[in-house]
Scaffold this motif. Structure first.
Motif, PDB file in Angstrom:
ATOM      1  N   ARG A   1      32.357 -36.003  37.004  1.00 37.34           N
ATOM      2  CA  ARG A   1      32.770 -36.200  38.400  1.00 37.34           C
ATOM      3  C   ARG A   1      34.304 -36.160  38.497  1.00 37.34           C
ATOM      4  N   ALA A   2      34.968 -36.853  37.593  1.00 41.30           N
ATOM      5  CA  ALA A   2      36.440 -36.901  37.618  1.00 41.30           C
ATOM      6  C   ALA A   2      37.041 -35.515  37.408  1.00 41.30           C
ATOM      7  N   ALA A   3      36.310 -34.632  36.727  1.00 42.63           N
ATOM      8  CA  ALA A   3      36.817 -33.276  36.475  1.00 42.63           C
ATOM      9  C   ALA A   3      36.523 -32.350  37.657  1.00 42.63           C
ATOM     10  N   GLY A   4      35.901 -32.888  38.705  1.00 44.93           N
ATOM     11  CA  GLY A   4      35.632 -32.085  39.896  1.00 44.93           C
ATOM     12  C   GLY A   4      34.462 -31.135  39.742  1.00 44.93           C
ATOM     13  N   ILE A   5      33.644 -31.365  38.732  1.00 48.57           N
ATOM     14  CA  ILE A   5      32.476 -30.497  38.521  1.00 48.57           C
ATOM     15  C   ILE A   5      31.318 -31.048  39.355  1.00 48.57           C
ATOM     16  N   LYS A   6      30.617 -30.149  40.033  1.00 51.71           N
ATOM     17  CA  LYS A   6      29.618 -30.605  41.006  1.00 51.71           C
ATOM     18  C   LYS A   6      28.192 -30.626  40.467  1.00 51.71           C
ATOM     19  N   ARG A   7      27.930 -29.875  39.408  1.00 55.76           N
ATOM     20  CA  ARG A   7      26.559 -29.798  38.878  1.00 55.76           C
ATOM     21  C   ARG A   7      26.584 -29.800  37.367  1.00 55.76           C
ATOM     22  N   ALA A   8      25.649 -30.563  36.806  1.00 55.11           N
ATOM     23  CA  ALA A   8      25.575 -30.594  35.342  1.00 55.11           C
ATOM     24  C   ALA A   8      24.225 -31.142  34.912  1.00 55.11           C
ATOM     25  N   LEU A   9      23.797 -30.718  33.748  1.00 51.59           N
ATOM     26  CA  LEU A   9      22.585 -31.287  33.145  1.00 51.59           C
ATOM     27  C   LEU A   9      22.992 -31.959  31.844  1.00 51.59           C
ATOM     28  N   ILE A  10      22.588 -33.206  31.727  1.00 50.37           N
ATOM     29  CA  ILE A  10      22.924 -33.966  30.528  1.00 50.37           C
ATOM     30  C   ILE A  10      21.605 -34.337  29.858  1.00 50.37           C
ATOM     31  N   ASP A  11      21.476 -34.014  28.601  1.00 47.63           N
ATOM     32  CA  ASP A  11      20.240 -34.331  27.877  1.00 47.63           C
ATOM     33  C   ASP A  11      20.613 -35.001  26.557  1.00 47.63           C
ATOM     34  N   LEU A  12      20.487 -36.314  26.538  1.00 48.46           N
ATOM     35  CA  LEU A  12      20.816 -37.047  25.320  1.00 48.46           C
ATOM     36  C   LEU A  12      19.497 -37.399  24.637  1.00 48.46           C
ATOM     37  N   GLY A  13      18.990 -36.476  23.846  1.00 55.05           N
ATOM     38  CA  GLY A  13      17.734 -36.704  23.129  1.00 55.05           C
ATOM     39  C   GLY A  13      16.583 -37.091  24.046  1.00 55.05           C
ATOM     40  N   GLY A  14      16.484 -36.431  25.183  1.00 56.90           N
ATOM     41  CA  GLY A  14      15.370 -36.707  26.090  1.00 56.90           C
ATOM     42  C   GLY A  14      15.745 -37.651  27.233  1.00 56.90           C
ATOM     43  N   ASN A  15      16.875 -38.314  27.142  1.00 51.18           N
ATOM     44  CA  ASN A  15      17.420 -39.065  28.283  1.00 51.18           C
ATOM     45  C   ASN A  15      18.112 -38.037  29.165  1.00 51.18           C
ATOM     46  N   ILE A  16      17.485 -37.687  30.283  1.00 55.72           N
ATOM     47  CA  ILE A  16      18.046 -36.610  31.103  1.00 55.72           C
ATOM     48  C   ILE A  16      18.785 -37.187  32.296  1.00 55.72           C
ATOM     49  N   LEU A  17      19.915 -36.586  32.619  1.00 52.53           N
ATOM     50  CA  LEU A  17      20.583 -36.899  33.875  1.00 52.53           C
ATOM     51  C   LEU A  17      20.903 -35.569  34.550  1.00 52.53           C
ATOM     52  N   ALA A  18      20.327 -35.378  35.727  1.00 55.24           N
ATOM     53  CA  ALA A  18      20.566 -34.135  36.468  1.00 55.24           C
ATOM     54  C   ALA A  18      21.585 -34.458  37.541  1.00 55.24           C
ATOM     55  N   TYR A  19      22.805 -34.025  37.321  1.00 53.43           N
ATOM     56  CA  TYR A  19      23.899 -34.406  38.214  1.00 53.43           C
ATOM     57  C   TYR A  19      24.083 -33.372  39.323  1.00 53.43           C
ATOM     58  N   GLY A  20      24.198 -33.877  40.533  1.00 55.54           N
ATOM     59  CA  GLY A  20      24.398 -32.996  41.682  1.00 55.54           C
ATOM     60  C   GLY A  20      23.085 -32.385  42.133  1.00 55.54           C
ATOM     61  N   SER A  21      23.193 -31.493  43.090  1.00 56.08           N
ATOM     62  CA  SER A  21      21.994 -30.789  43.525  1.00 56.08           C
ATOM     63  C   SER A  21      22.342 -29.306  43.518  1.00 56.08           C
TER      64      SER A  21
END
Ligand code: ADP
Ligand code: MG
Length: 344
Positions: free
Chosen positions: A184-204
């Protein structure tokens, strides 16, 4: 493996489905926090941001891993019963949150599970079934009420010698939230984070369509999914019997342990998935609800009143959800069956 059952393929498929979303620079995967962590940055994604994120994940591991001698946890655990040890405010914050879930779950979730985790060694080369007297010996050491935090002094003291903290059920969630903070601080609007199955889908998606996240099929190999969560700006975290385990005499011994009897939890469940906002909370909740079982787990979840939902998969492949769960989750594998809620 059935066609299209690899989450990896599936994520590519998602990208192709939504050409409105600009192509990412290649995603990056590294082994950190005891698992493979993959990050995909879209739009203004750049190498410097990947670097910042992985540096932060490593920093969290170096503070909160119970297996690193010089981590906060390593030092706190060695001083159990002896003295209070200085810890980083981030470690103290995560530990406090873990204690909150210990309270909420009546101790089914307990960050002082360390000695029991070490005894079983599940997921390590030292995995074995302990003797009953060994389990009886460490169970009294598992007690979150014996963790003393002095926030003003930023120290942690474990009252009993032999006690040990283990944040394995919550630290990856915290790490995912931290990755989002950097993104978020880098101004990126979309990202997928997958930490060994812990998923965070950032943005839409730019076209306002949600991310489609495959949920691990607990009876098939890694990457096979049995359903899809459609989410925006949310985390999807699963705890299950498939993640770390060993087998002995045809019986599976998995890595979520009962603080009551000291054996792998058996609540008739194969997995619990949480869909929510805070990945740290979802991580703690997936383990808590798995340990509590369906009845007590769904009562705990519904009491939170924060739009978090849970999906429970039972040993007979039946699937139950808390209120609103099936508005965000669609079953895709016909071996599984959605059952109505058990009325109480
Ligand atoms: P994963 O780490 O595979 O994503 P979890 O989030 O469910 O799965 O965390 C499981 C880990 O949490 C175990 O490997 C162990 O370190 C720790 N743990 C096991 N049982 C408990 C428990 N009852 N309460 C808190 N932590 C636990
Ligand atoms: Mg967890």
């Amino acid at each position: 493996m059935k066609p299209m059952q690899k989450i990896g393929c599936f994520i590519c498929f998602v990208l192709i489905l939504f050409p409105g979303c600009s192509a990412p620079i290649p995603s990056r995967s590294e082994f950190v926090l005891g698992t493979v962590c993959s990050i995909s940055l879209y739009d203004r994604g750049r190498q410097s941001v990947y670097r910042k994120i992985f540096d932060r994940l490593r920093e969290i591991e170096n503070l909160m891993s119970a297996n690193i001698e010089d981590s906060d946890l390593g030092r706190i655990n060695r001083a159990a019963g002896i003295e209070a040890v200085a810890a980083h405010p981030d470690t103290i914050m995560v530990l406090k949150r873990a204690i909150r879930f210990a309270e909420l779950s009546g101790g089914a979730f307990d960050p002082s599970i360390g000695p029991l985790v070490k005894l079983w060694g599940i997921g390590s080369d030292a995995g074995r079934i302990p003797e009953e007297h060994e389990i009886a010996g460490v169970l009294p050491l598992v007690n979150w009420k014996d963790i003393v935090i002095d926030e003003a002094a930023s120290t942690v003291f474990l009252k009993q010698p032999g006690m040990g903290l283990d944040l394995g059920a919550i630290a990856k969630g915290y790490a995912a939230d931290e990755a989002v903070r950097i993104i978020r601080a880098a101004g990126i609007k979309r990202a997928l984070i997958d930490l060994g199955g812990n998923i965070l889908a950032y943005g839409s998606k730019r076209d306002r369509r949600p991310w489609r996240v495959g949920i691990q099929n607990p009876v098939e190999g890694r990457g096979a999914y049995f359903g899809i969560a459609e989410v925006e700006n949310k985390t999807v975290v699963t705890s299950g019997v498939y993640e770390r385990f060993f087998e002995s005499d045809g019986k599976r011994y998995h890595h979520i342990l009962s603080t009551r009897d000291g054996y792998p939890v058996d609540q008739g469940l194969l997995s619990v998935t949480i869909i929510g906002h805070s990945s740290m909370d979802a991580d703690a909740l997936s383990t808590s609800l798995f340990a509590l079982g369906y009845e007590r787990g769904s009562i705990l979840l519904e009491s939170l009143d924060d739009n978090t939902v849970a999906i429970f998969v039972f040993a007979d492949l039946s699937v139950r959800g808390t209120s609103g769960a099936f508005e965000q989750f669609t079953l895709t594998d016909e071996d599984f069956k959605i059952m109505s809620k058990i009325l109480r």
